[in-house]
Design a protein around this motif. Structure first.
Motif, PDB file in Angstrom:
ATOM      1  N   GLU A 109       0.830  -1.212   0.000  1.00 26.34           N
ATOM      2  CA  GLU A 109       0.000   0.000   0.000  1.00 26.34           C
ATOM      3  C   GLU A 109       0.860   1.256   0.000  1.00 26.34           C
ATOM      4  O   GLU A 109       0.530   2.247  -0.655  1.00 26.34           O
ATOM      5  N   LEU A 110       1.966   1.206   0.732  1.00 22.35           N
ATOM      6  CA  LEU A 110       2.870   2.354   0.741  1.00 22.35           C
ATOM      7  C   LEU A 110       3.452   2.580  -0.650  1.00 22.35           C
ATOM      8  O   LEU A 110       3.559   3.729  -1.118  1.00 22.35           O
ATOM      9  N   THR A 111       3.795   1.506  -1.321  1.00 27.08           N
ATOM     10  CA  THR A 111       4.295   1.615  -2.701  1.00 27.08           C
ATOM     11  C   THR A 111       3.218   2.210  -3.610  1.00 27.08           C
ATOM     12  O   THR A 111       3.516   3.059  -4.467  1.00 27.08           O
ATOM     13  N   GLN A 112       1.972   1.797  -3.425  1.00 21.86           N
ATOM     14  CA  GLN A 112       0.873   2.352  -4.213  1.00 21.86           C
ATOM     15  C   GLN A 112       0.746   3.857  -4.009  1.00 21.86           C
ATOM     16  O   GLN A 112       0.562   4.612  -4.975  1.00 21.86           O
ATOM     17  N   THR A 137      -8.762  10.428  -5.831  1.00 19.58           N
ATOM     18  CA  THR A 137      -9.724   9.485  -5.262  1.00 19.58           C
ATOM     19  C   THR A 137      -9.051   8.176  -4.887  1.00 19.58           C
ATOM     20  O   THR A 137      -9.281   7.627  -3.803  1.00 19.58           O
ATOM     21  N   GLU A 138      -8.192   7.665  -5.763  1.00 20.39           N
ATOM     22  CA  GLU A 138      -7.511   6.398  -5.501  1.00 20.39           C
ATOM     23  C   GLU A 138      -6.551   6.511  -4.313  1.00 20.39           C
ATOM     24  O   GLU A 138      -6.431   5.574  -3.510  1.00 20.39           O
ATOM     25  N   PHE A 139      -5.874   7.645  -4.182  1.00 17.31           N
ATOM     26  CA  PHE A 139      -4.958   7.874  -3.059  1.00 17.31           C
ATOM     27  C   PHE A 139      -5.702   7.715  -1.732  1.00 17.31           C
ATOM     28  O   PHE A 139      -5.257   7.008  -0.819  1.00 17.31           O
ATOM     29  N   HIS A 140      -6.856   8.355  -1.628  1.00 10.64           N
ATOM     30  CA  HIS A 140      -7.637   8.279  -0.391  1.00 10.64           C
ATOM     31  C   HIS A 140      -8.212   6.875  -0.192  1.00 10.64           C
ATOM     32  O   HIS A 140      -8.298   6.395   0.945  1.00 10.64           O
ATOM     33  N   ASN A 141      -8.576   6.206  -1.278  1.00  9.06           N
ATOM     34  CA  ASN A 141      -9.092   4.844  -1.155  1.00  9.06           C
ATOM     35  C   ASN A 141      -8.034   3.896  -0.583  1.00  9.06           C
ATOM     36  O   ASN A 141      -8.345   3.009   0.221  1.00  9.06           O
TER      37      ASN A 141
END
Length: 220
Positions: A109-112, A137-141
C-alpha cells in the motif's frame, strides 16, 4: 450547452445523462434554484424523456436536485452549511483514518501511495484535471484500506458520494492542482516517516484546504 453527444449503450443512458447534469451543477452551470428542463435536455442530447427522468431520480437521491410536483426539477447543489457539515465530518474521520493507516499500512500500500503521488505530479504538470481527480480518489481509497477497519470503511462509504461531488468541482479548477499535489505529498512523507502527529496535521491541513477550495467553488 449545444454539443451533441453519443452514448455507449442504452443500458447506461440514464447514468450518462446523470453524469452530464451532475457535472453542470457541480461546476455552477446550473445555479442553485435554477429549473432544469427535461425538454431542453432531451432536445440537446437527442434522447427521450424517460432516461432523463431516471437520471433526475438518481440526482435527487444524491441531494443535487429538488423535485417539486407540478413545477419540475431544480438544481440544489451545496449550501454553505452543507460544505461546513461535509468537511467537519470528513476531517474528523480522515484524520483518524490516517493515524490508523500509519500504524497498519502494508509495504504494498505504501508503494501504491508513492506511485500515485508520482502520477499526480506528472498529470499536474500536464494540467490534466480529470486524471488528477481520479488519482486523488484512488490515493484516499488506499488510505481507507490501510486502516484495516471494516467499520471505518463502512462509514466512509456512506458519505463517499458527497466527497466525490465536492472533489469534482474543485479539481476542475486548474489553479488548485499544484496546491492539491503538495498537500498529498506532505501526507505521504509523514506516512513514510511513520510520523503520526505530522500525518494527522498534514491531513487536517489538506481537509482545511479542500474546504476552502470548495467554498470558493460553490459559493462564489
Amino acid at each position: 450547452m449545444t454539443e451533441k453527444r453519443k452514448f455507449s449503450a442504452p443500458m447506461t443512458l440514464s447514468d450518462e445523462i446523470a453524469d452530464i447534469v451532475r457535472d453542470r451543477i457541480l461546476r455552477g452551470e446550473y445555479r442553485i434554484g435554477e429549473k432544469i428542463k427535461e425538454t431542453s435536455i432531451a432536445e440537446e442530447l437527442t434522447v427521450s424523456r424517460t432516461p432523463i427522468r431516471e437520471a433526475f431520480k438518481q440526482l435527487e437521491s444524491e441531494g443535487l436536485i429538488d423535485y417539486i410536483p407540478n413545477r419540475g426539477c431544480f438544481a440544489k447543489g451545496f449550501t454553505h452549511q452543507d460544505i461546513e457539515d461535509i468537511y467537519s465530518v470528513r476531517k474528523a474521520l480522515e484524520v483518524l483514518s490516517v493515524e490508523w493507516a500509519v500504524q497498519r499500512i502494508s509495504e504494498n500500500e505504501l508503494t501504491q501511495l508513492k506511485e500515485l503521488c508520482e502520477l499526480m505530479e506528472f498529470y499536474t504538470s500536464k494540467k490534466d484535471s480529470k486524471k488528477v481527480l481520479e488519482i486523488n480518489t484512488e490515493f484516499h481509497n488506499v488510505l481507507y484500506s490501510a486502516t484495516r477497519s471494516r467499520f471505518m470503511a463502512q462509514v466512509l462509504r456512506s458519505y463517499k458520494e458527497y466527497i466525490e461531488q465536492t472533489r469534482k468541482a474543485i479539481v476542475y479548477n486548474e489553479e488548485y492542482l499544484n496546491e492539491i499535489l503538495e498537500e498529498h505529498k506532505r501526507v505521504l512523507n509523514a506516512i513514510i516517516n511513520k510520523d503520526i502527529a505530522e500525518a494527522k496535521a498534514a491531513m487536517a491541513d489538506h481537509l482545511d484546504g479542500s474546504k476552502r477550495r470548495a467554498e470558493v467553488t460553490y459559493l462564489k
